[in-house]
Design an enzyme around this catalytic site. Structure first.
Site, mmCIF file in Angstrom:
data_model
loop_
_atom_site.group_PDB
_atom_site.id
_atom_site.type_symbol
_atom_site.label_atom_id
_atom_site.label_comp_id
_atom_site.label_asym_id
_atom_site.label_seq_id
_atom_site.Cartn_x
_atom_site.Cartn_y
_atom_site.Cartn_z
ATOM 1 N N ASN A 14 0.915 -1.051 0.173
ATOM 2 C CA ASN A 14 -0.059 0.120 0.100
ATOM 3 C C ASN A 14 0.900 1.402 0.017
ATOM 4 O OD1 ASN A 14 0.940 -0.494 2.458
ATOM 5 N ND2 ASN A 14 -1.326 0.155 3.438
ATOM 6 N N GLY A 35 2.007 -12.381 9.348
ATOM 7 C CA GLY A 35 2.440 -11.993 10.602
ATOM 8 C C GLY A 35 2.654 -13.391 11.555
ATOM 9 N N GLU A 81 3.966 -4.985 12.275
ATOM 10 C CA GLU A 81 3.110 -4.118 12.189
ATOM 11 C C GLU A 81 1.960 -4.745 11.296
ATOM 12 O OE1 GLU A 81 2.751 -1.214 13.408
ATOM 13 O OE2 GLU A 81 4.711 -0.864 14.028
ATOM 14 N N CYS A 114 -3.732 0.381 6.601
ATOM 15 C CA CYS A 114 -3.689 -0.447 7.814
ATOM 16 C C CYS A 114 -4.626 0.194 8.834
ATOM 17 C CB CYS A 114 -2.462 -0.857 8.294
ATOM 18 S SG CYS A 114 -1.501 0.458 8.679
ATOM 19 N N GLU A 141 6.575 1.077 15.544
ATOM 20 C CA GLU A 141 7.770 1.866 14.749
ATOM 21 C C GLU A 141 7.710 3.396 14.790
ATOM 22 O OE1 GLU A 141 6.448 -0.067 10.739
ATOM 23 O OE2 GLU A 141 8.624 -0.572 10.689
HETATM 24 P P1 NAD Z 1 0.709 -9.736 3.280
HETATM 25 O O1 NAD Z 1 0.854 -10.332 4.812
HETATM 26 O O2 NAD Z 1 0.168 -10.744 2.235
HETATM 27 O O3 NAD Z 1 2.125 -9.786 2.806
HETATM 28 C C1 NAD Z 1 2.973 -8.646 3.303
HETATM 29 C C2 NAD Z 1 4.558 -9.069 2.760
HETATM 30 O O4 NAD Z 1 4.835 -10.284 3.400
HETATM 31 C C3 NAD Z 1 4.839 -9.295 1.349
HETATM 32 O O5 NAD Z 1 6.279 -8.617 1.066
HETATM 33 C C4 NAD Z 1 4.815 -10.766 1.139
HETATM 34 O O6 NAD Z 1 5.544 -10.918 -0.107
HETATM 35 C C5 NAD Z 1 5.484 -11.252 2.221
HETATM 36 N N1 NAD Z 1 5.254 -12.413 2.747
HETATM 37 C C6 NAD Z 1 4.208 -13.177 2.230
HETATM 38 N N2 NAD Z 1 4.272 -14.530 3.052
HETATM 39 C C7 NAD Z 1 5.231 -14.526 3.796
HETATM 40 C C8 NAD Z 1 5.895 -15.495 4.725
HETATM 41 N N3 NAD Z 1 5.351 -16.561 4.744
HETATM 42 N N4 NAD Z 1 7.100 -15.141 5.356
HETATM 43 C C9 NAD Z 1 7.454 -13.670 5.080
HETATM 44 N N5 NAD Z 1 6.987 -12.898 4.341
HETATM 45 C C10 NAD Z 1 5.757 -13.272 3.472
HETATM 46 O O7 NAD Z 1 0.175 -8.350 3.506
HETATM 47 P P2 NAD Z 1 -0.444 -7.513 2.168
HETATM 48 O O8 NAD Z 1 -1.454 -7.987 1.479
HETATM 49 O O9 NAD Z 1 0.955 -7.126 1.346
HETATM 50 O O10 NAD Z 1 -0.514 -6.193 2.960
HETATM 51 C C11 NAD Z 1 -1.811 -6.026 3.310
HETATM 52 C C12 NAD Z 1 -1.764 -5.934 5.007
HETATM 53 O O11 NAD Z 1 -0.806 -5.023 5.698
HETATM 54 C C13 NAD Z 1 -3.180 -5.637 5.514
HETATM 55 O O12 NAD Z 1 -3.656 -6.439 6.373
HETATM 56 C C14 NAD Z 1 -2.764 -4.083 6.313
HETATM 57 O O13 NAD Z 1 -3.522 -3.929 7.247
HETATM 58 C C15 NAD Z 1 -1.476 -4.615 6.557
HETATM 59 N N6 NAD Z 1 -0.571 -3.279 6.801
HETATM 60 C C16 NAD Z 1 -0.210 -3.119 8.132
HETATM 61 C C17 NAD Z 1 0.500 -1.727 8.377
HETATM 62 C C18 NAD Z 1 0.969 -1.535 9.761
HETATM 63 O O14 NAD Z 1 1.844 -0.507 9.984
HETATM 64 N N7 NAD Z 1 0.334 -2.135 10.909
HETATM 65 C C19 NAD Z 1 0.881 -1.026 7.348
HETATM 66 C C20 NAD Z 1 0.322 -1.315 5.934
HETATM 67 C C21 NAD Z 1 -0.352 -2.399 6.021
#
Ligand code: NAD
Length: 470
Positions: free
Chosen positions: A145, A224, A241, A275, A449
Site C-alpha cells: 500500500n 505476521g 506491524e 492499515c 515503529e
Molecule cells: P501480506 O501479509 O500478504 O504480505 C506482506 C509481505 O509479506 C509481502 O512482502 C509478502 O511477499 C510477504 N510474505 C508473504 N508470505 C510470507 C511469509 N510466509 N513469510 C515472510 N514474508 C511473507 O500483506 P499485504 O497484502 O501485502 O498487505 C496488506 C496487509 O498489510 C493488511 O492487512 C494491512 O492492514 C497490513 N498493513 C499493516 C501496516 C501497519 O503498519 N500495521 C501498514 C500497512 C499494511
C-alpha cells in the site's frame, strides 16, 4: 520482457537469474519485469549485510550523515519515480509524489535521533550505564500500500541504530523499492542496504535464514503469525506491524454534515488500503440516516480513475486478489440485507477499479464489519449507547487504532482512552507522524515503529556495570 530494474546487493546492481512481471492495477496487465531473487542471491545479500555490519555499527555520527544524504537525495527524486509508484500501486500521481516526500521527511527526522547511554550511577566506586546496541542484520519485509514510506520506516531506524538491512518489498509493488535501492546505492556503503525482489516464498526464506537477528515485518495478521513462528526457533527479534479493523465512534453532540468529509477520507484515502484507515463507523441511531446521506453524497462525487489521469482522487485497488476480496465482502453484505447507499460494484471493464461504497443496514456479525476489508467499502452501524459502541469496537482481535468524534474533546478523549488499540485519536484519524510510536494492540502487532521508541526496537540493551577493584 527483460528486467529493467535491478536489485542492490553489496552495493552492486544485480539483474538476477530469473524475472517476474508486475501488473498495473489500472489495466490488469503486466507493464514491467523485475528480478525474482534466487536462494543463492538471497545468501549473497545476507552475507554482504553481515560483512558490512562491524564497520557500519561503529560510528553513529557517520551513519547520521549517510541518512541525511539519503533524505536529501529523495528530495530530488529521479523523474519517473512518482509515475512508477502510480503505475505499480495505483494511487493518484500527486499522492505518489507526497509519499516520496514523506519518505524523505521520515528519513531526515530519524537521522536526528540519538541513542545516548543512560548513566544510572557514576560515583568514585563505579559506573553503571545502559547502552543500546545494534542487533546485526535486519530482514525487512513490506506490503503493497505504501511501499516507499513503509520501507523507509525500517531502513532509517535500522541503519541509524547501527544494523545493516536486507529489504524485500511486496511482489505487487517491487519497482519503486528497487529504484530506492538504486538511488541510495552510491550513498550508503556496500552491503549496508540490500534490496531484493521476489514472491512470498522469498519472504519465508528470509525469516528462516540463519543470518538476520531481527525481522521487521509489515503486512497481514495471517502472514505476521507465520513470520513469528518462523522466527521462534532462532529467537530472532520481531517487530510486527499488522492489519487493523479501526472503528470510528461518533458521539451524539456532533453535526454529521460537519464531520462527513473527515470520516470519508479517514476511510477512503488510498482507496481504503491503509492499515489504520477507518474500517467501520458507529453512529448514534438518531444521526444514522443523516450521516449515511452525507457520506453517500461525498462518495458519489469522487473521481475514481487511473492515477495518471489529472483529477483522479481514488485509484484502483492494487491487485486482483484484493479486488476480489472487497467484491466478495460487499456481495456478502448485500446477501445479509445491507443497503448500498453508493457504489457497490466495480467501475469499468478493465483494471481493478471499485466504486467508493457506503453500506448501511448492517451490523456486527457480518463479514464486512468483522473482518479487515482493506479497500473502498465502509459499513455504517447505528448504536444506542456509547458504552455499547465501545464494547462493540473492542470486540475484535484487531487493535491497531480507533477514533472518537465529539465537540466536547474532553469527553471524546475519555471515550477514546477506552479503545483497545495502539493509537486512539479524537476528532481525527490517520494521525501518524515520524515522532509518534505507531503499532498495534492484540493481533494488530508486536512492537512499534517510529520515534525513539521505534528506533529502540532495532537495538538491544546492554548494562555496563563497572566497580573499582579496591
Ligand atoms: P501480506 O501479509 O500478504 O504480505 C506482506 C509481505 O509479506 C509481502 O512482502 C509478502 O511477499 C510477504 N510474505 C508473504 N508470505 C510470507 C511469509 N510466509 N513469510 C515472510 N514474508 C511473507 O500483506 P499485504 O497484502 O501485502 O498487505 C496488506 C496487509 O498489510 C493488511 O492487512 C494491512 O492492514 C497490513 N498493513 C499493516 C501496516 C501497519 O503498519 N500495521 C501498514 C500497512 C499494511
Amino acid at each position: 520482457m527483460a528486467a529493467g530494474y535491478t536489485m542492490t546487493i553489496d552495493g552492486k546492481s544485480v539483474k538476477g537469474s530469473k524475472s517476474t512481471g508486475v501488473i498495473n492495477p489500472a489495466t490488469g496487465k503486466i507493464f514491467a519485469e523485475v528480478p525474482d531473487c534466487s536462494k543463492a542471491e538471497l545468501d549473497q545479500a545476507m552475507n554482504a549485510a553481515q560483512k558490512a555490519f562491524p564497520s557500519w555499527s561503529k560510528d553513529i555520527n557517520a551513519r547520521r550523515k549517510v541518512l541525511q544524504d539519503c533524505a536529501a537525495a529523495l528530495q530530488q527524486p529521479p523523474e519517473g519515480l512518482a509515475r512508477t509508484l502510480t503505475l505499480e500501486q495505483g494511487k493518484p500521481l500527486d499522492k505518489a509524489g507526497q509519499e516520496i516526500m514523506g519518505t524523505s521527511m521520515w528519513c531526515a527526522y530519524t537521522a536526528m535521533l540519538d541513542l545516548p547511554a543512560e548513566v544510572l550511577q557514576d560515583t568514585p566506586q563505579g559506573k553503571i550505564e545502559i547502552k543500546r546496541k545494534p542487533l546485526g542484520v535486519v530482514a525487512a519485509i513490506t506490503p503493497w500500500n505504501y511501499p516507499l514510506m513503509l520501507g523507509m520506516w525500517k531502513i532509517a531506524p535500522a541503519l541509524l541504530a547501527g544494523n545493516t538491512i536486507v529489504l524485500k518489498p511486496s511482489p505487487y509493488t517491487p519497482i519503486t523499492t528497487l529504484m530506492l535501492g538504486e538511488i541510495l546505492r552510491d550513498i550508503v556503503p556496500p552491503g549496508v542496504l540490500n534490496v531484493i525482489s521476489g514472491g512470498d516464498e522469498l519472504g519465508a526464506w528470509m525469516t528462516t535464514h540463519p543470518v538476520p537477528r531481527k525481522i521487521s515485518f509489515t503486512g497481514s495478521v495471517e502472514t505476521g503469525k507465520r513470520v513469528a513462528a518462523a522466527a521462534a526457533p532462532d529467537l530472532k527479534r520481531v517487530t510486527l506491524e499488522l492489519g487493523g479493523n479501526d472503528a470510528a465512534i461518533i458521539l451524539a453532540d456532533v453535526d454529521p454534515a460537519a464531520v462527513a468529509q473527515k470520516i470519508f477520507w479517514g476511510a477512503f484515502e488510498n482507496s481504503g488500503q491503509i492499515c489504520s484507515a477507518i474500517k467501520r463507523v458507529y453512529v448514534p441511531e438518531q444521526m444514522y440516516n443523516a450521516l449515511l446521506d452525507n457520506l453517500g453524497e461525498i462518495a458519489k462525487g469522487v473521481k475514481v480513475g487511473d492515477g495518471l489521469e489529472a483529477g483522479t482522487q481514488l485509484g484502483p485497488i492494487n491487485n486482483k486478489m484484493q479486488f476480489e476480496r472487497v467484491t466478495e465482502l460487499v456481495e456478502d453484505a448485500k446477501k445479509h440485507g445491507a443497503k448500498i447507499v453508493s457504489g457497490g460494484s466495480r467501475v469499468g471493464k478493465e483494471g481493478y477499479f471499485f466504486a467508493p461504497t457506503i453500506v448501511g443496514n448492517i451490523s456486527d456479525g457480518v463479514r464486512l464489519v468483522d473482518e479487515e476489508q482493506f479497500g473502498p467499502a465502509l459499513p455504517i452501524i447505528p448504536y444506542k449507547d456509547v458504552d455499547d459502541a465501545v464494547r462493540r469496537a473492542n470486540a475484535t482481535h484487531f487493535g491497531l487504532s480507533g477514533s472518537v468524534w465529539s465537540n466536547d474533546s474532553a469527553r471524546g478523549t475519555e471515550v477514546a482512552s477506552q479503545l483497545e488499540c495502539g493509537s486512539a485519536w479524537v476528532n481525527q484519524h490517520l494521525a501518524i507522524a515520524p515522532n509518534l510510536p505507531f503499532g498495534g494492540a492484540k493481533w494488530s502487532g508486536i512492537g512499534v515503529e517510529n520515534g525513539p521508541w521505534g528506533l529502540m526496537g532495532f537495538t538491544e540493551i546492554q548494562v555496563v556495570n563497572s566497580v573499582k577493584l579496591s
